[in-house]
Design an enzyme around this catalytic site. Structure first.
Site, PDB file in Angstrom:
ATOM      1  N   HIS A 289      12.477  12.554   0.662  1.00 34.76           N
ATOM      2  CA  HIS A 289      13.631  12.359  -0.226  1.00 34.76           C
ATOM      3  C   HIS A 289      13.209  11.882  -1.615  1.00 34.76           C
ATOM      4  CE1 HIS A 289      13.928   7.979   1.117  1.00 34.76           C
ATOM      5  NE2 HIS A 289      14.402   7.840  -0.103  1.00 34.76           N
TER       6      HIS A 289
ATOM      7  N   ASP B 168      10.519  12.061   7.201  1.00 34.16           N
ATOM      8  CA  ASP B 168      10.789  11.944   5.765  1.00 34.16           C
ATOM      9  C   ASP B 168       9.497  11.668   4.990  1.00 34.16           C
ATOM     10  OD1 ASP B 168      11.858  11.521   3.291  1.00 34.16           O
ATOM     11  OD2 ASP B 168      13.395  10.110   3.931  1.00 34.16           O
TER      12      ASP B 168
ATOM     13  N   GLY C 191      13.895   1.745  -3.178  1.00 33.01           N
ATOM     14  CA  GLY C 191      12.688   1.570  -3.996  1.00 33.01           C
ATOM     15  C   GLY C 191      11.497   1.354  -3.082  1.00 33.01           C
TER      16      GLY C 191
ATOM     17  N   SER D 251      11.419   2.979  -0.466  1.00 34.66           N
ATOM     18  CA  SER D 251      11.238   4.326   0.065  1.00 34.66           C
ATOM     19  C   SER D 251       9.845   4.807  -0.317  1.00 34.66           C
ATOM     20  CB  SER D 251      12.250   5.279  -0.567  1.00 34.66           C
ATOM     21  OG  SER D 251      13.513   5.038  -0.066  1.00 34.66           O
TER      22      SER D 251
HETATM   23  N1  ASP Z   1      16.498   5.211   2.105  1.00 35.34           N
HETATM   24  C1  ASP Z   1      16.552   4.139   1.217  1.00 35.34           C
HETATM   25  C2  ASP Z   1      16.740   4.590  -0.186  1.00 35.34           C
HETATM   26  O1  ASP Z   1      17.310   5.598  -0.379  1.00 35.34           O
HETATM   27  C3  ASP Z   1      15.502   3.130   1.372  1.00 35.34           C
HETATM   28  C4  ASP Z   1      16.188   1.831   1.569  1.00 35.34           C
HETATM   29  O2  ASP Z   1      17.059   1.523   0.766  1.00 35.34           O
HETATM   30  O3  ASP Z   1      15.869   1.149   2.517  1.00 35.34           O
HETATM   31  O4  ASP Z   1      16.364   3.988  -1.138  1.00 35.34           O
END
Ligand code: ASP
Length: 710
Positions: free
Chosen positions: A80, A217, A644, A646
């Site tokens: 992502h 991911d 972040g 991520s």
């Molecule tokens: N998936 C999350 C994001 O989009 C990561 C998180 O916030 O834990 O930033």
């Protein structure tokens, strides 16, 4: 036997006891006894500005985190996080989003426009310089202006003294503590590998922010530099960046209850705030965003249904909105379920009693909480208009482009340090590139629809809040016709036209008579008013927050770790399940079997044929988790993360990579306001799944060799 199990229980209890809140800045590593917690590394091996350390491999990549995993600058991050690049590379003929992408040689790697890499080199406290500059009696807007200017001056000086470095100043505690960070900054980033969407985004939005999870991911990118080893813009003559350190991958992965830690760049948390802020979020801002984003997502999904080209164009925007949409829903649910506002009010009542118990303290802080209340009441009064003006500009690529061109014409003639940050010389290329990227995704029907709705809402504001622009625009009934004509006549959808006019004077821009430029001019007074209002508010809030942290620290008798602010942080914990609701327990590993169980053949539960075939043939290679007898997919742990994080590597005690952080459980979306040992759980991809996909499904021998795994 009995002895053994008692030891087991004691061990479990002691590991449970030390799961704790904390996104530690590198400057706070000395607060924790690393060895006792479970690290087999010293603080110096983790971060050392004078020598090589693990953090040399931890990068901020376009707002996410990533890590170097090869001597030739390979970067592991989330699918992502690379989504924008995968989307840019994709077309209806080469649908890499659906089918995945694998550059078989370096020349096939795809330039990921707009992506940059930041590596933290060092930090120093510059609070006194900044606080000195803003001391004295001034109105709040003036304070904010002086502070911003001082920050720009310090940055300019530090960048002059350290050519090639990127310097940023981050507010650790608003109005109180400021740190200067020195970054190596790389600008040529390329996409190397992305799994098919049926792996990289398996489960889609339905599974987003949810455990149990079965999403692979991950993606792989590469950083490049000029032949002289220095950061350079994209150029085919550039060479792979040789990081000082790259992470070793531990093919063994992890087991339940094992110690682990994460290094990364968590974005924003709001833990050192008052009940008034939480109340405002819960009752005003988040519901508004949920409504508006939900509507946009629904409309864009309908537009995407029959045309794959449109679907690709809109995919990045839908994904971004949908991520926030669901995150806010999680937060709203958590706020209600935990009655967080009330809980914080009760804490504040105790704080107030502490303040009152000492006359000097009472004199200094006695009115503090009332002032917070007044601040948020004031915010509330204009929130409908302010949120609308923000959303209006973002609703339309053409209006956003026009706004940027118009603002550039006002800012560029000013001396560099007096410009709005986006128009300073150091940021100008990026601002232009951002515009080009926005226009690449321009889709007229979506732009027209969303702009029409947002503009229509301006007319519905109560008279006292109606923006100035309504005195210029035709009446609401004429709006559809006005917008149709504007879209027909405007040139702003053409990136060449836009770039040719970037930097033109205001008079030259107005001479083009482009309807969106004229609209940007008509809106300018409102946006100027909003910026000034926000400068005043931010000056006031900073002062309140600084006092709040001071008195709260005195009350608690301890100093706090600053809220996340996109600077490098460490968090540690264990691979651990949890109980999301009464009587339910979720284990900390999912496996490939779960993908097969979830597979329906329909989006979002449509995995790839290759995965199903490998599963059917039990082609698992060495990637099985022996405790489960299956290839693991995702892992769950009690570390303190937020957006972040991520793409952050999940590391074992020795600092070897065993997973890749990408999300949180639904209950943990509330992490941003309050952390809990019980429900704060983050989610990562197990490294064995990444290796299995690369090896058995994608035949990516080249990458496995480069990573030193094969
Ligand atoms: N998936 C999350 C994001 O989009 C990561 C998180 O916030 O834990 O930033």
């Amino acid at each position: 036997m009995l002895r053994k199990s008692i030891i087991g229980i004691v061990c479990l209890l002691s590991t449970l006891a030390i799961a704790e809140e904390g996104m530690y800045p590198m400057s706070d590593l000395n607060r924790v006894d690393l060895k006792q917690i479970g690290f087999q590394l010293t603080a110096n091996q983790i971060f050392n500005p004078d020598s090589i350390s693990i953090t040399d491999a931890i990068i901020n990549i376009g707002g996410c985190t990533g890590s170097f995993i090869s001597p030739q600058g390979l970067i592991l991050t989330n699918h992502h996080c690379a989504f924008g690049a995968i989307q840019q590379a994709s077309s209806t003929e080469h649908d890499y989003l659906t089918n995945g992408f694998h550059a078989k040689s370096k020349t096939e790697e795809f330039p990921a426009k707009g992506y940059t890499v930041r590596i933290t080199e060092s930090y120093r406290d510059v609070s006194s310089q900044i606080l000195e500059a803003v001391s004295g009696d001034r109105d709040f807007a003036a304070r904010t202006k002086i502070k911003d200017k001082k920050i720009k001056e310090i940055i300019a000086q530090a960048e002059k003294e350290n050519p090639g470095m990127r310097v940023e100043i981050s507010e650790m505690f608003p109005g109180r503590t400021y740190m200067l960070f020195m970054y190596t900054y790389l600008k040529d980033v390329r996409l190397v590998y992305a799994p098919p969407i049926g792996i990289g985004n398996f489960g889609g939005e339905e599974d987003n922010w949810v455990w149990p999870r079965h999403t692979g991911d991950f993606s792989i990118m590469r950083a490049y530099v000029g032949p002289d080893g220095k950061a350079a813009d994209y150029n085919t003559a550039n060479v792979p960046y040789a990081p000082r350190v790259f992470l070793k991958i531990d093919k063994q992965g992890v087991q339940e209850n094992e110690f682990a830690f994460i290094l990364g760049y968590p974005g924003r948390t709001y833990r050192h705030t008052t009940s008034h802020y939480l109340d405002y979020e819960e009752s005003v801002r988040m519901p508004w965003i949920v409504d508006w984003y939900g509507y946009q997502i629904e409309q864009m999904e309908t537009m995407s249904k029959t045309d794959r080209g449109v679907a690709i164009k809109l995919s990045d925007r839908i994904k971004g909105l949908a991520n926030t949409y669901k995150n806010y829903q999680g937060k709203l649910q958590g706020l209600r379920r935990l009655d967080l506002v009330e809980a914080r009010r009760q804490e504040e009542a105790k704080l107030q009693a502490f303040i009152k118990s000492d006359s000097a303290r009472q004199a200094q802080y006695g009115n503090l909480l009332n002032e917070f209340a007044a601040y948020y009441q004031d915010l509330h009064k204009t929130s409908e208009r302010d949120m609308l003006l923000d959303a209006l500009q973002r609703s339309s690529a053409l209006l956003q482009t026009a706004g940027t061109l118009y603002q550039a014409s006002i800012e560029l003639p000013k001396p560099d340090l007096e410009r709005e940050s986006a128009y300073m010389t150091r940021n100008l290329d990026r601002t232009k590139q951002q515009l080009q990227l926005i226009l690449e995704d321009y889709y007229q029907p979506a732009d027209r629809l969303f702009l029409g709705i947002m503009m229509g809402k301006l007319y519905d504001l109560p008279a006292s809040l109606q923006p100035h622009v309504l005195r210029i625009l035709p009446g609401k009934d004429k709006l559809p016709d006005f917008l149709d004509k504007a879209f027909k006549k405007s040139n702003l959808h053409d990136p060449k036209w836009v770039m040719a006019h970037f930097g033109s004077s205001t008079a030259e821009l107005l001479k083009t008579r482009d309807p969106f430029i004229l609209l940007a001019r008509d809106l300018d007074q409102d946006y100027q008013m909003l910026r000034e209002l926000r400068r005043a508010r931010s000056g006031r809030l900073e002062q309140l927050l600084a006092q709040y942290v001071d008195v709260k620290q005195a009350y608690k008798g301890e100093s706090f770790i600053p809220d996340a602010n996109s600077t490098l942080r460490l968090t540690y914990g264990h691979i651990r399940g949890y109980s999301p609701r009464d009587a339910l327990y979720s284990a900390p590993f999912t496996t490939v079997r779960g993908i097969i169980e979830k597979h329906t053949g329909k989006d979002p539960y449509q995995t790839t044929d290759a995965l199903r075939a490998a599963y059917a043939a039990e082609n698992f290679g060495e990637y099985i988790n022996p405790a489960l007898g299956q290839v693991p997919v995702d892992i769950l742990y009690d570390m303190d993360t937020t957006g972040g994080n991520s793409g952050s590597p999940v590391l074992n005690a020795k600092g070897d990579l065993i997973g890749l952080n990408f999300d949180r459980a639904f209950e943990a979306t509330i992490n941003d306001y309050a952390w809990s040992t019980l429900y704060s759980r983050s989610i990562g991809v197990d490294v064995r799944f990444i290796l299995w996909v690369l090896d058995k499904l994608s035949g990516a021998e080249d990458l496995l060799h480069e990573m030193g795994v094969k």
